[in-house]
Scaffold this active site. Structure first.
Site, mmCIF file in Angstrom:
data_model
loop_
_atom_site.group_PDB
_atom_site.id
_atom_site.type_symbol
_atom_site.label_atom_id
_atom_site.label_comp_id
_atom_site.label_asym_id
_atom_site.label_seq_id
_atom_site.Cartn_x
_atom_site.Cartn_y
_atom_site.Cartn_z
ATOM 1 C CE1 TYR A 1 9.260 -8.605 -39.728
ATOM 2 C CE2 TYR A 1 11.169 -10.053 -39.775
ATOM 3 C CZ TYR A 1 10.409 -9.057 -40.352
ATOM 4 O OH TYR A 1 10.794 -8.516 -41.549
ATOM 5 N NE ARG B 1 36.616 -1.496 -35.414
ATOM 6 C CZ ARG B 1 37.621 -2.165 -34.848
ATOM 7 N NH1 ARG B 1 38.253 -1.668 -33.818
ATOM 8 N NH2 ARG B 1 38.006 -3.327 -35.332
ATOM 9 C CE LYS C 1 11.093 -2.862 -39.863
ATOM 10 N NZ LYS C 1 10.787 -4.100 -39.172
ATOM 11 C CG ASP D 1 12.267 -8.752 -32.968
ATOM 12 O OD1 ASP D 1 12.475 -7.532 -32.816
ATOM 13 O OD2 ASP D 1 12.013 -9.272 -34.072
HETATM 14 C C1 LIG Z 1 11.225 -5.372 -39.543
HETATM 15 C C2 LIG Z 1 11.379 -6.288 -38.418
HETATM 16 C C3 LIG Z 1 12.405 -7.218 -38.377
HETATM 17 C C4 LIG Z 1 13.363 -7.436 -39.520
HETATM 18 O O1 LIG Z 1 14.033 -6.335 -39.979
HETATM 19 P P1 LIG Z 1 14.608 -6.268 -41.484
HETATM 20 O O2 LIG Z 1 15.699 -5.291 -41.397
HETATM 21 O O3 LIG Z 1 13.465 -5.852 -42.348
HETATM 22 O O4 LIG Z 1 15.106 -7.639 -41.824
HETATM 23 C C5 LIG Z 1 12.511 -8.022 -37.268
HETATM 24 N N1 LIG Z 1 11.642 -7.927 -36.253
HETATM 25 C C6 LIG Z 1 10.634 -7.045 -36.254
HETATM 26 C C7 LIG Z 1 9.727 -6.997 -35.093
HETATM 27 C C8 LIG Z 1 10.464 -6.194 -37.325
HETATM 28 O O5 LIG Z 1 9.438 -5.336 -37.339
#
Ligand SMILES: *Cc1c(COP(=O)(O)O)cnc(C)c1O
Length: 396
Positions: free
Chosen positions: A113, A67, A211, A186
């Site tokens: 992606y 949360r 990331k 994204d």
């Molecule tokens: C790594 C990544 C994802 C997916 O993330 P995961 O946690 O590895 O599934 C989605 N979009 C972009 C641009 C990424 O670099």
């Protein structure tokens, strides 16, 4: 699903992310929430079993750390609702499944992606949802020309994966809204920090917390953020129906990473710019694909819309071969060879094979490599790259 708490305001993100931890009025407690591992949540009285106002009734819901993480992300992204997902990919597939039905069409960048693309062609196609992929370098007008009366969703990613093209996000968001088409971005590269899709008119922002937010290469997690109540209901229902959650340990680690996100993001961007500029001047290099560089693809839009950069860029070599690319990467001592990015460590990958999956493969003048710059001293990374280039030359 969590409403943004009262940390929203004019203060800097770095302040807000920490103030959400130190906020008064929560009684004697540790700075960080506990990791609660739970399936069963106990109630004192039978009549409390169904009372959601007393907190989560079952461990599939976000517990305290989850949360707190969702609330901090909502603040960062300017969202009212954030859902945590077991991966960044799920942060994208959740809204895709929530808003589409058979017969709908999706427009998506060819440079989105890879696994998101694969989900559209490999899964959604089976459920009667068609996807049109536009060339990565297409401008807003060219992308909009691909929409039809059945287009329900436009998927945006800027900079795009591997080749780092930018899109005019505010223009796309406004034009799509005018046509009744939804937009999903994204936002992993900007990490919710360098760009806020929702404040630029995008309907849904997703990111891989895997990331930069986690930042230590030890978590796989994602998020989906919105501010429209009807959309929130639709996505919230889907999240619940699919039975997704982020494990409490992962949520806790992601929250811990989030506190230092602005510091790491900025330091790594500065180092990346230094390394990218050095690479740009090498005779072996044709192009560095990194929007913060003035002569890179996407620079003008990045400069107009973004307040920072991820330390992730592409390098197009002059010619070369798989053998030479492998010799370069194998010679590097400080760059780990591996996927993902956003952690504290520098990474390198050879990406030419990935381009074969595109409908409109870019015409590059040589091998494509991708670098992620970590928290090492940039001078040391540059020295390492210099000796790597020696191995490249020897392998030509
Ligand atoms: C790594 C990544 C994802 C997916 O993330 P995961 O946690 O590895 O599934 C989605 N979009 C972009 C641009 C990424 O670099």
């Amino acid at each position: 699903m969590t409403a943004s708490d009262d940390t929203t305001g004019p203060r800097a993100p770095s302040t807000r992310l920490i103030a959400s931890a130190t906020r008064k009025g929560q009684g004697r407690r540790p700075v960080n929430p506990p990791v609660e591992r739970a399936s069963t949540m106990l109630s004192d009285r039978a009549r409390d079993l169904r009372d959601a106002t007393l907190g989560p009734t079952y461990g599939i819901e976000d517990l305290t750390a989850g949360r707190a993480l969702a609330a901090a992300l909502a603040d960062l992204e300017g969202a009212t609702d954030v859902w945590l997902t077991p991966s960044g990919l799920a942060g994208m597939t959740l809204p895709i499944m929530a808003v589409l039905k058979p017969g709908d069409q999706v427009v998506c960048s060819d440079a989105a992606y890879g696994p998101t693309r694969r989900f559209l062609t490999g899964h959604m196609a089976r459920w009667g949802v068609q996807t049109v992929f536009h060339p990565a370098e297409a401008d807003a007008e060219a992308i909009l020309a691909l929409t039809t009366p059945t287009t329900r969703l436009v998927i945006l990613e800027a900079p795009a994966s591997l080749t780092f093209e930018m899109v005019d996000i505010p223009a796309m968001a406004a034009a799509c809204r005018a046509r009744g088409v939804m937009t999903l971005m994204d936002n992993t590269w900007a990490s919710g920090l360098a760009f806020q899709p929702l404040t630029h008119g995008v309907d849904i922002s997703a990111q891989a917390l895997t990331k930069y937010v986690s930042g230590h290469s030890d978590v796989v997690a994602g998020s989906t953020a919105v501010r429209d109540p009807a959309l929130a209901k639709q996505i919230g229902d889907c999240h619940e129906l699919y039975g997704w959650r982020l494990a409490p340990d992962e949520a806790w680690l992601a929250l811990r990473g989030l506190r230092t996100l602005p510091l790491r993001y900025e330091a790594q961007a500065r180092a990346a710019l230094q390394v990218a500029k050095w690479l740009q001047d090498r005779p072996e290099v044709s192009d560095v694909l990194f929007p913060p560089l003035p002569d890179s693809v996407g620079h003008d839009l990045w400069k107009r819309d973004f307040t920072g950069a991820a330390a992730l860029f592409g390098v197009v070599m002059k010619g070369g071969s798989t053998t030479a690319a492998h010799a370069f990467l194998d010679a590097l001592e400080l760059f780990g060879l591996g996927y993902s990015w956003g952690g504290f460590e520098s990474l390198a990958t050879h990406e030419t094979p990935q381009l074969a999956y595109r409908r409109h493969p870019p015409k590059l003048s040589g091998e494509l490599l991708r670098f992620h710059i970590g928290l090492e001293a940039p001078e040391d990374l540059i020295a390492d790259l210099a000796q790597g280039l020696g191995a490249w030359r020897a392998a030509l």
